[in-house]
Design an enzyme around this catalytic site. Sequence first.
Site, PDB file in Angstrom:
ATOM      1  N   LYS A 107       0.817  -1.211   0.000  1.00 45.69           N
ATOM      2  CA  LYS A 107       0.000   0.000   0.000  1.00 45.69           C
ATOM      3  C   LYS A 107       0.853   1.264   0.000  1.00 45.69           C
ATOM      4  CE  LYS A 107      -4.328  -1.373   0.275  1.00 45.69           C
ATOM      5  NZ  LYS A 107      -5.604  -0.800  -0.083  1.00 45.69           N
TER       6      LYS A 107
ATOM      7  N   ASP B  31      -8.109   0.047   6.935  1.00 49.08           N
ATOM      8  CA  ASP B  31      -7.960  -1.159   7.747  1.00 49.08           C
ATOM      9  C   ASP B  31      -6.572  -1.174   8.371  1.00 49.08           C
ATOM     10  OD1 ASP B  31     -10.380  -2.576   7.249  1.00 49.08           O
ATOM     11  OD2 ASP B  31      -9.698  -2.875   5.206  1.00 49.08           O
TER      12      ASP B  31
HETATM   13  C1  PLP Z   1      -2.154  -6.320   2.889  1.00 50.95           C
HETATM   14  C2  PLP Z   1      -3.294  -6.037   1.994  1.00 50.95           C
HETATM   15  N1  PLP Z   1      -3.494  -6.827   0.943  1.00 50.95           N
HETATM   16  C3  PLP Z   1      -4.511  -6.618   0.096  1.00 50.95           C
HETATM   17  C4  PLP Z   1      -5.397  -5.578   0.273  1.00 50.95           C
HETATM   18  C5  PLP Z   1      -6.532  -5.416  -0.671  1.00 50.95           C
HETATM   19  O1  PLP Z   1      -6.416  -4.290  -1.479  1.00 50.95           O
HETATM   20  P1  PLP Z   1      -7.733  -3.649  -2.089  1.00 50.95           P
HETATM   21  O2  PLP Z   1      -8.560  -3.153  -0.956  1.00 50.95           O
HETATM   22  O3  PLP Z   1      -7.231  -2.557  -2.962  1.00 50.95           O
HETATM   23  O4  PLP Z   1      -8.427  -4.733  -2.843  1.00 50.95           O
HETATM   24  C6  PLP Z   1      -5.225  -4.729   1.377  1.00 50.95           C
HETATM   25  C7  PLP Z   1      -6.127  -3.602   1.607  1.00 50.95           C
HETATM   26  O5  PLP Z   1      -6.042  -2.879   2.561  1.00 50.95           O
HETATM   27  C8  PLP Z   1      -4.160  -4.968   2.248  1.00 50.95           C
HETATM   28  O6  PLP Z   1      -3.943  -4.186   3.320  1.00 50.95           O
END
Ligand code: PLP
Length: 406
Positions: free
Chosen positions: A87, A131
């Site tokens: 992110k 989150d």
């Molecule tokens: C570690 C991690 N992987 C995957 C995702 C999923 O990404 P998205 O919400 O863009 O689908 C998130 C989202 O916060 C995340 O924190």
Amino acid sequence: MTEWKPPRLAAHIIINRHLSPAEESLESAAPGVVDADGFHRAATEIKAWPGYQPTALRQLDGLAARLKLGRIFYKDESTRFGLGAFKAVGGAYAVLRHLQDKLGGSVTASDLIAGKYRDRTKDITVCTATDGNHGKSVAWGARLFGCRAVIYIHQGVSVGREQAIAAYGADMRRIPDNYDASVRACAADAERNGWQVISDTTWDGYREIPRHVMHGYGVMMDEVLEQLPPREDLTHVFIQAGVGGLPAAVAGYLWLEQDALRPKIVVVEPEKADCHYQSSKAGKPTAVTGKLDTLMAGLACGEVSPLAWTLLDKASFAFMTVPDDAAVFAMKTLAEGIGNDPKVVGGEAGVGGLAGLIAAAIDAEARKALLLDEHSKILIIGSEGATDPVLYAQLVGRKPEEVLAA
Ligand SMILES: Cc1ncc(COP(=O)(O)O)c(C=O)c1O
């Protein structure tokens, strides 16, 4: 783990009926979501930031052999810019683009980092609901480029994650409800105070910032295509979804780069937060309500990002869900390393795709439905490391540093 014994689970899989035919272009199937110029500009900017290093693409031959698959490549985002998750390249990039738009002219990232416009940027506030990982990226970007950040978290976000964001100087607000409620609270306060929301999800009339976020994620795929050994054409990508920005960026990037040869995208979600799976089942964006109390905190989203969905609806070969147990097993598998595989630290949300792959590969029916066999070459995006080290140690039985030292 003394014995490698994956939990048996009923695999919930939907093969997508809306998958675009191989010859269709991304722009005709899902216009205005992501584009080559957007990916290119983001990658050029991000690769010039201080501390930029490509993250490792790890080859898990031991696990591939155990699962009777060809190859498994694991993009290990645990070291991304010292933030521990992919992110870092999304939210912070959108903060930069917002400041550039506000200041106008040809303001560069290095101007902002050097504090050349601090007298103006210090009065700009960006905010987001999170989150954990996205908020950390926005807070980090705000500090790096010199503006103020207010970050909204929900009841399921651990204190460890809250502190990790606050460490970047953000003003924290906890909403006693789920993720979607924190999104609404953030939007309302932004409206009242004239702040800019830096969200990773879209809604009516709000698309540009989340598009920057998705374009920022493309830097990972830029690296992956450079890192893949020659002639190792991918057949599948197993990729976890929250609101869908990550899988949409990955799928969109591969569509633009590889066209008809693009690999099959399998979108994986927690059973308790399966808004993409339910949307695919219903044939339209469909919200999931309730506490969304999955261990995979980063994936605890009840509503798809509508813009990302338009792409995923056309680009995904399948949607599947996994229970939390499958994620814990994937974390342990990575920490242990099968055969000579490197020992890898993957966080709860970060291993969603791997959890899906293991669950599918050991189930004859799922294997067949997803066209997995001993020639399959699979990419997994390990989207986070131990972003909550206390929880990681509880789940895996060892601290992240012990895993890496072993
Ligand atoms: C570690 C991690 N992987 C995957 C995702 C999923 O990404 P998205 O919400 O863009 O689908 C998130 C989202 O916060 C995340 O924190």
